[in-house]
Design a protein around this motif. Structure first.
Motif, PDB file in Angstrom:
ATOM      1  N   GLU A   1      -6.031   4.436  -9.416  1.00  0.00           N
ATOM      2  CA  GLU A   1      -5.774   2.963  -8.353  1.00  0.00           C
ATOM      3  C   GLU A   1      -5.726   1.615  -9.945  1.00  0.00           C
TER       4      GLU A   1
ATOM      5  N   GLN B   1       0.725  -1.230   0.134  1.00  0.00           N
ATOM      6  CA  GLN B   1      -0.038   0.090   0.188  1.00  0.00           C
ATOM      7  C   GLN B   1       1.120   1.054   0.498  1.00  0.00           C
TER       8      GLN B   1
ATOM      9  N   LYS C   1      -1.197  -0.582  -4.785  1.00  0.00           N
ATOM     10  CA  LYS C   1      -2.129  -0.450  -4.046  1.00  0.00           C
ATOM     11  C   LYS C   1      -1.943   0.994  -3.710  1.00  0.00           C
TER      12      LYS C   1
ATOM     13  N   GLU D   1      -8.876   9.752  -8.903  1.00  0.00           N
ATOM     14  CA  GLU D   1      -8.454   8.612  -7.513  1.00  0.00           C
ATOM     15  C   GLU D   1      -8.491   7.957  -7.936  1.00  0.00           C
TER      16      GLU D   1
END
Length: 790
Positions: free
Chosen positions: A59, A18, A75, A55
């Motif tokens: 992603e 992440q 991610k 956003e």
């Protein structure tokens, strides 16, 4: 960064890394109206302001296909939760879609794409999809909300220093939030601490906006956009690692800062303008570049420029074969927003990929990905081949996703020309230093010329490169970009600039219906340089679906004013009964008439100025038309304007110029073009310049074009789309190094037409006999280039 393990059912587990991203994006609610099944019916698709598109784009761009060799996935974890701010004041972006022709070269009426017809930002809510009572507002003040959320993230996450910050300046509502932070010293210092902690990188993206219409307390008006740019840099990059700091700005935003940046011209002009901007003390970029290292300028045209400020080098990336005409004419082909966002998303993707420091930051590659992805996105349009539940927002989200990257890889494997990119690199030293695209041609210049004639310009300047399917970035296959005008291909930057300038003028006239008077332009060049042909090719580029043929009148063959009146009547008829603006060629308009040099000029003044010509019984209106005056006695506009007497060498010549109305005629021209020929330039004193590289290139391109028209039997297909001209190399050298062509390019074409090919081969014995050859070229020097004939 944090790591966890996820896996799809039946597939091996892969770690998920992440990446914290602090994204300050748009606060605009986006409403898209899509045509329904019934005429006049529209279906509304809504994306709330608390759910920014960028956003979802980031992603999706970080996702990898299932067969990726990596054992982990990236991610994003977005620090700011816009759900907390869903009821804050915001505007609405309204987009209305409609069906348009796929492109300017599309022949099928049913080959259409769904694109934007109209778009605007509104402060009123027009369409709502909210159901029930809205949740309570969690924050009344966006600035307080931002600082509270950021402080909370810093306190609760050990990896906060690894995050990436993206400030996406997209709309006036979001801009007002940032301005509040910038204007308050305490808030500005707090923001700088937050940005400085983002060691993963900081991206400041400034799209086109209208802030220069606002008024400032100091009375500044035109400087407001420039002030906003400087304030944004000061706000974002204080204490930030410059190596991972990127400014992405649209060319229109810089133009509104008062900066002169060429549009739709030669690549060299554009680069020189940007480099001059960097070196300019007025813009103060030298003071700013210590804070950020990478500058990206996104053009209105299909492409972008990247500059590494520390290394004083950069590159221009664009697709020379994409349908630029369609992308530049939204009224006819529709708009597809997303170009700027695709560049921002691709750069953020690159920052995420290089967070571990094992790979250098490759902004050039990221821009190639952004440009290619947008060109594909434009060609596909919205909701192409999707089900009934499709949303136009999905097309934005998928723009750089794994499926779209796979499609682009397939296009490169299939060598689809419309997606092939060029990436022209350059560097600069002291102020005033110049460069040329021809610097990229290797030392074997003679071999490159032969390739152009035998294989064509596209193949000669194409260098196949391998690419990795892992972290795919489209390679730059075209080493030297060219500009295409109809069937003409140009590589001379000066020539491209001249053609581009005239193309912009013609383009504006054709698309400005209230420009009711004729447009008058003059074209000059040596005999046989192809003056009328050049303008026809320019019009073919800006109006590719044009069907009507030009009306051509040679004034040297007119014996009376009645002949000219009859010509104007034909122009009037075409203007009245055709839906296209007539192109009227007045060849040899500078011929003598009535015993005077330039005797025809005074009869064109009224039609040029008022669109009116005098008939036998009354005055008549011409209507909208393009008057092309092709000179027959002058090789350039300056030469024409200097004869007779425009330079005021003496009173007698000045009076003669007034009598023939030369100043009045020139004042009515709205453009002119000097067409370069195939012979060395001759100066006023009779000195002939040597044959240089640019002239050799021009001859090679024209020879290839002439062979394609007049020697089809010598061509062989070697692979799909590639035609090899079976012409002897010595013969190519003879054409290229001829000392002089008597009748310009007509002579070159005449030699090809008179030649007899032997079993599909163009060899020295194919040439016409020497007596005929002397009519068009110096036969002795021509044959001296051919081995065995010296």
């Amino acid at each position: 960064m944090t790591s966890q393990t996820e896996s799809a059912p039946g597939s091996p587990a892969r770690a998920v890394i992440q990446i914290p991203i602090l994204l300050l994006g748009s606060l605009v609610r986006h409403v898209v109206l899509v045509p329904g099944k019934q005429r006049g019916e529209y279906v509304a698709h809504v994306r709330e302001a608390n759910d920014p598109l960028i956003e979802a784009m980031i992603e999706e761009a970080l996702k990898e296909p299932d067969d990726s060799p990596r054992d982990y996935d990236l991610k994003p974890r977005f620090v700011l939760d816009y759900e907390d701010f869903r009821n804050a004041p915001h505007g609405e972006l309204h987009s209305i879609l409609d069906y348009f022709a796929r492109g300017s070269t599309s022949k099928l009426k049913n080959d259409q794409r769904l694109r934007v017809r109209h778009e605007q930002v509104s402060s009123k809510t027009v369409v709502s999809n909210r159901r029930g009572k809205a949740p309570p507002r969690k924050s009344d003040d966006p600035v307080t909300w931002f600082f509270d959320k950021t402080h909370s993230d810093e306190a609760n996450n050990a990896d906060a220093k690894q995050r990436i910050m993206v400030l996406y300046d997209h709309d006036p509502y979001f801009r007002a939030l940032v301005k509040r932070v910038s204007d308050d010293e305490a808030s500005r210092e707090r923001f700088a601490r937050i940005a400085g902690a983002c060691e993963g990188g900081v991206v400041l993206a400034i799209n086109d906006h209208e802030i220069d219409r606002e008024k400032s307390d100091s009375g500044e008006r035109g400087d407001l956009a420039l002030k906003w740019f400087r304030d944004s840099v000061d706000l974002c990059f204080k204490g930030v690692d410059p190596d991972r700091s990127v400014v992405i700005v649209s060319s229109d935003a810089l133009r509104k800062c008062g900066l002169r940046i060429s549009e739709r011209g030669a690549v060299e002009s554009c680069v020189n303008d940007i480099v001059g901007m960097i070196q300019s003390g007025d813009f103060n970029l030298p003071d700013m570049q210590g804070r950020f290292r990478h500058l990206v300028v996104v053009f209105r045209e299909p492409g972008a420029l990247y500059i590494n400020l520390a290394e004083k080098k950069g590159c221009v990336t664009f697709g020379p074969n994409c349908d630029r005409h369609a992308q530049m004419h939204p009224a006819a082909y529709g708009r597809v927003p997303g170009k700027f966002t695709s560049m921002v998303t691709s750069v953020v993707r690159e920052l995420c990929w290089t967070l571990d420091g094992k790979a250098p930051l490759d902004i050039e590659g990221a821009l190639r990905m952004g440009v290619a992805a947008y060109n594909y996105h434009y060609d596909a349009g919205f909701m192409e081949s999707r089900g009934d539940d499709a949303s136009p927002f999905d097309d934005y989200i998928d723009m750089l996703g794994p499926a779209r990257r796979a499609s682009l890889m397939k296009s490169y494997e299939d060598a689809k020309e419309e997606y092939m990119l060029t990436c022209v690199s350059f560097s600069w030293g002291s102020a005033g230093s110049t460069w040329s695209r021809l610097d990229r041609i290797d030392e074997d210049f003679d071999g490159k010329l032969i390739e152009i004639v035998q294989y064509g310009l596209e193949e000669a300047f194409k260098e196949p490169q391998s690419f990795s399917r892992h972290n795919f970035k489209p390679p730059a296959l075209i080493t030297v970009p060219y500009s295409k005008y109809g069937s003409m291909k140009l590589v001379d930057p000066d020539e491209i600039e001249r053609f581009s300038s005239l193309a912009k003028l013609l383009d504006k006239y054709l698309w400005t219906d209230n420009w009711s008077m004729p447009l008058s332009i003059a074209v000059f060049g040596a005999p046989g340089s192809g003056k009328s042909f050049a303008v026809k090719q320019i019009i073919a580029r800006i109006s590719p679906d044009r069907r009507s043929e030009p009306l051509v009148f040679n004034l040297a063959q007119f014996a009376s004013i009645d002949h000219l009146t009859g010509a104007f009547h034909k122009v009037q008829d075409m203007a009245l009964f055709s839906q296209e603006v007539p192109l009227v060629v007045f060849d040899e308009f500078d011929a003598d008439f009535d015993g005077r040099p330039l005797g025809w000029l005074k009869y064109f003044l009224a039609p040029m100025q008022d669109g009116i010509f005098r008939g036998k019984e009354a005055d008549y209106r011409v209507g909208r038309a393009i008057f092309l005056f092709a000179g027959g006695t002058s090789s350039s506009f300056d030469e024409f304007n200097a004869s007779p007497g425009a330079q005021l060498q003496n009173q007698e010549e000045n009076e003669e110029a007034k009598r023939v109305k030369l100043p009045d005629f020139v004042s009515r021209l709205r453009g002119h073009l000097d067409v370069a020929g195939v012979n060395p330039v001759k100066s006023a004193d009779g000195t002939i310049a040597p044959i240089d590289r640019m002239l050799l290139l021009r001859r090679a391109i024209l020879l290839r074009s002439s062979l394609e028209r007049n020697a089809k039997e010598i061509f062989r297909k070697t692979r799909a789309g590639l035609q090899f001209a079976n012409i002897h190399e010595d013969l190519i050298r003879a054409f290229l190094h001829a000392s002089n062509y008597v009748h310009g390019s007509r002579s070159m074409e005449a030699i090809v037409q008179m030649s007899r090919f032997i079993d599909g081969h163009y060899v020295p014995t194919s040439l016409p006999m020497e007596e005929l050859l002397r009519t068009h070229v110096d036969a002795k020097s021509f044959m001296a280039e051919i081995g065995g004939w010296r």
